[in-house]
Scaffold this active site. Structure first.
Site, mmCIF file in Angstrom:
data_model
loop_
_atom_site.group_PDB
_atom_site.id
_atom_site.type_symbol
_atom_site.label_atom_id
_atom_site.label_comp_id
_atom_site.label_asym_id
_atom_site.label_seq_id
_atom_site.Cartn_x
_atom_site.Cartn_y
_atom_site.Cartn_z
ATOM 1 N N ASP A 74 0.852 -1.194 0.000
ATOM 2 C CA ASP A 74 0.000 0.000 0.000
ATOM 3 C C ASP A 74 0.885 1.241 0.000
ATOM 4 O OD1 ASP A 74 0.970 -0.085 2.644
ATOM 5 O OD2 ASP A 74 -0.808 -1.184 3.283
ATOM 6 N N ASP A 76 1.510 5.131 1.482
ATOM 7 C CA ASP A 76 1.182 6.114 2.519
ATOM 8 C C ASP A 76 1.743 7.462 2.095
ATOM 9 O OD1 ASP A 76 0.086 4.117 4.091
ATOM 10 O OD2 ASP A 76 2.000 3.671 5.058
ATOM 11 N N ASP A 156 10.458 3.981 12.689
ATOM 12 C CA ASP A 156 11.207 2.928 13.381
ATOM 13 C C ASP A 156 12.615 2.682 12.802
ATOM 14 O OD1 ASP A 156 9.966 1.889 11.132
ATOM 15 O OD2 ASP A 156 8.961 0.233 12.179
HETATM 16 P P1 ATP Z 1 4.638 -3.422 5.435
HETATM 17 O O1 ATP Z 1 3.475 -2.555 5.020
HETATM 18 O O2 ATP Z 1 5.391 -4.033 4.316
HETATM 19 O O3 ATP Z 1 4.267 -4.371 6.488
HETATM 20 P P2 ATP Z 1 5.611 -0.934 6.479
HETATM 21 O O4 ATP Z 1 6.964 -0.490 6.926
HETATM 22 O O5 ATP Z 1 4.994 -0.176 5.347
HETATM 23 O O6 ATP Z 1 5.736 -2.458 6.127
HETATM 24 P P3 ATP Z 1 3.334 -0.118 8.001
HETATM 25 O O7 ATP Z 1 2.749 -0.747 9.209
HETATM 26 O O8 ATP Z 1 2.535 -0.006 6.758
HETATM 27 O O9 ATP Z 1 4.674 -0.937 7.718
HETATM 28 O O10 ATP Z 1 3.869 1.317 8.453
HETATM 29 C C1 ATP Z 1 4.135 2.384 7.562
HETATM 30 C C2 ATP Z 1 5.302 3.207 8.107
HETATM 31 O O11 ATP Z 1 4.976 3.747 9.387
HETATM 32 C C3 ATP Z 1 6.596 2.420 8.336
HETATM 33 O O12 ATP Z 1 7.335 2.287 7.153
HETATM 34 C C4 ATP Z 1 7.291 3.270 9.379
HETATM 35 O O13 ATP Z 1 7.898 4.399 8.798
HETATM 36 C C5 ATP Z 1 6.122 3.744 10.235
HETATM 37 N N1 ATP Z 1 5.870 2.824 11.364
HETATM 38 C C6 ATP Z 1 5.056 1.739 11.378
HETATM 39 N N2 ATP Z 1 5.063 1.137 12.572
HETATM 40 C C7 ATP Z 1 5.889 1.864 13.355
HETATM 41 C C8 ATP Z 1 6.321 1.774 14.709
HETATM 42 N N3 ATP Z 1 5.890 0.776 15.474
HETATM 43 N N4 ATP Z 1 7.178 2.709 15.162
HETATM 44 C C9 ATP Z 1 7.608 3.723 14.365
HETATM 45 N N5 ATP Z 1 7.255 3.855 13.100
HETATM 46 C C10 ATP Z 1 6.407 2.961 12.580
HETATM 47 MG MG MG Z 2 2.944 -0.405 4.631
#
Ligand code: ATP
Ligand code: MG
Length: 461
Positions: A74, A76, A156
């Protein structure tokens, strides 16, 4: 009072992450991301915000995945517009979340999540912060708006903190995330202990993302993981469940589960994993099952969470079921007792939502019914709405050595046969059964519900 506040603002020392900050701008010639790789909805959302005078970027996992040549799940968007301002620009949008307010912008079926830049994520980032932490250092609020640079630092991992400007086609990198992606390094932003304490789910994210992205967790980041594992106990169980499900459905479940165990993170999630993986049968069962699951996920085939949890908990049920039978309980009541016991233990730890209970229980409860290869019973089993899941589960038990291979072969043949062939197969089973009865008056084995038909290799359970 005001003087004290100002002196605190101006004299505060740079934190570990601040001292690293040096903005790099990476041009499209170098990063290689092309606009057509971005969904029209995500592109339109960011560009419309920019046209309205705000800054807006694609951010997080999508930028990271594009740089790695993966297809993002997705997109963001991060912006300096407030949720209300975003909502005013997009007719089809809604503000969601009470604590951490975001906007969902909708275009057809696609939803793009738009968040306002967030500010410092812990008290030692400055007196302006109104965040609070609990006694373990866990962040309770994360809803203060901030600058783009601050937004990068509260994320993170460095690889998750890149901003892509779709108009200029540039990547903005405050934390050296671009080089970390190229070096395949997962590095937490700031002090590892503090950042994991703030949100222990980051421990699980480190393992999941490293497996998904085929990256190494940086040594400094990895060092405190084992010691901090007990902090997972303080995370709300529903959040743990969501993260666990992401991990199991990532297409890299086997690597993740092994890694969780190696790093000591499984205790709060699947506490028996140690015991199960130490038994050859348990290890084989979980390995085969998770490999199959990963294969299905990669082929975009559906995977039921109920089926997955039935797998992960089966050997706990089996051990308890066997112990109840050894102490004299009848097989079927013992199985139901074992199922209830293990499920109720698991609810406390991982909050497996009760809506999955029915599927898990049906899959388990149908297992002994595969042993009844006489009369109309196999036909009734075939007609059960959950037959396919229970059948796949039974085949995994055969493949892992818990049941004899011949047993699974018989069912495969039964399934592909026509009705008259099926009748013949059952008649043959009845003859074998009668023959066995005549020859042997042995006591039934405790593992089998229909002992005279026992397909279970008892020596290995
Ligand atoms: P995926 O969607 O492939 O699981 P993602 O990194 O995109 O991985 P998401 O949960 O969609 O994970 O989160 C989007 C973004 O928000 C992350 O890339 C990160 O920058 C931030 N993020 C998500 N969870 C956390 C957290 N627990 N602490 C700090 N930042 C976070
Ligand atoms: Mg994501």
């Amino acid at each position: 009072m005001i003087r004290k506040f100002l002196s605190k603002v101006f004299s505060r020392k740079a934190t570990a992450s601040e001292s690293l900050v040096k903005l790099s701008i990476i041009s499209s010639k170098h990063h290689g991301i092309r606009r057509h790789q971005i969904t029209p909805c995500a592109l339109k959302t960011a560009l419309n915000l920019q046209q309205a005078g705000f800054s807006a970027y694609l951010v997080g996992g999508a930028v990271r995945d594009l740089l790695l040549g993966l297809v993002p799940k997705d997109f963001d968007v991060a912006t300096d517009a407030t949720p209300e301002e975003i909502h005013r620009i997009f007719r089809r949008s809604r503000i969601i979340g009470r604590r951490f307010r975001l906007v969902h912008v909708m275009c057809g079926a696609e939803i793009v999540e738009v968040s306002t830049f967030r500010g410092p994520s812990s008290d030692d980032d400055g007196p302006a912060s109104i965040q609070s932490i609990d006694q373990h250092g866990r962040l309770l609020h994360d809803n203060v708006f901030g600058s783009q640079e601050e937004d990068a630092k509260r994320r993170d991992f460095t690889v998750n903190a890149l901003f892509y400007d779709p108009a200029k086609e540039e990547i903005l990198d405050y934390l050296n995330g671009y080089n970390d992606i190229k070096a395949k390094k997962m590095r937490i932003i700031g002090d590892p202990v503090q950042r994991f304490r703030e949100d222990p789910v980051r421990l699980l994210r480190a393992v999941r993302l490293a497996a998904k992205l085929d990256m190494q967790i940086d040594t400094e980041t990895a060092k405190p993981i084992g010691d901090l594992a007990p902090l997972l106990q303080n995370v709300p169980p529903s959040r743990l469940f969501d993260e666990m499900l992401k991990l199991l459905l990532s297409g890299h479940a086997l690597t993740c589960v092994i890694e969780l165990r190696t790093r000591g993170l499984h205790h709060g999630l699947l506490p028996m994993l140690d015991v199960i993986l130490e038994q050859p049968l348990g290890e084989r069962f979980i390995t085969i099952a998770l490999k199959n699951t990963d294969e299905r996920v990669r082929q975009n085939k559906p995977v039921s969470p109920g089926f997955l949890f039935a797998i992960l908990l089966w050997h706990e049920v089996l051990a308890y079921w066997n112990s109840l039978q050894a102490s004299g309980e009848k097989p079927l009541p013992a199985l139901f007792k074992a199922m209830d016991h293990i499920l109720s233990l698991q609810h406390k730890k991982l909050a497996v939502p009760r809506r999955f209970d029915a599927v898990i229980q049906e899959i388990w409860a149908m297992q002994p019914r595969f042993e009844a290869r006489v009369g109309r019973k196999p036909f009734r089993l075939l007609a059960h709405p959950r037959f396919r899941a229970a059948y796949d589960f039974m085949l995994l038990r055969c493949e892992s050595g818990e049941l004899s291979i011949e047993f699974g072969e018989w069912w495969k043949a039964f399934l592909s046969a026509d009705n008259s062939e099926r009748e013949k197969m059952l008649a043959k089973q009845t003859t074998i059964k009668k023959g066995r009865r005549k020859r042997s008056h042995k006591k039934p084995s405790p593992n089998s519900v229909i002992a005279s038909e026992n397909p279970i290799d008892n020596s290995s359970t």
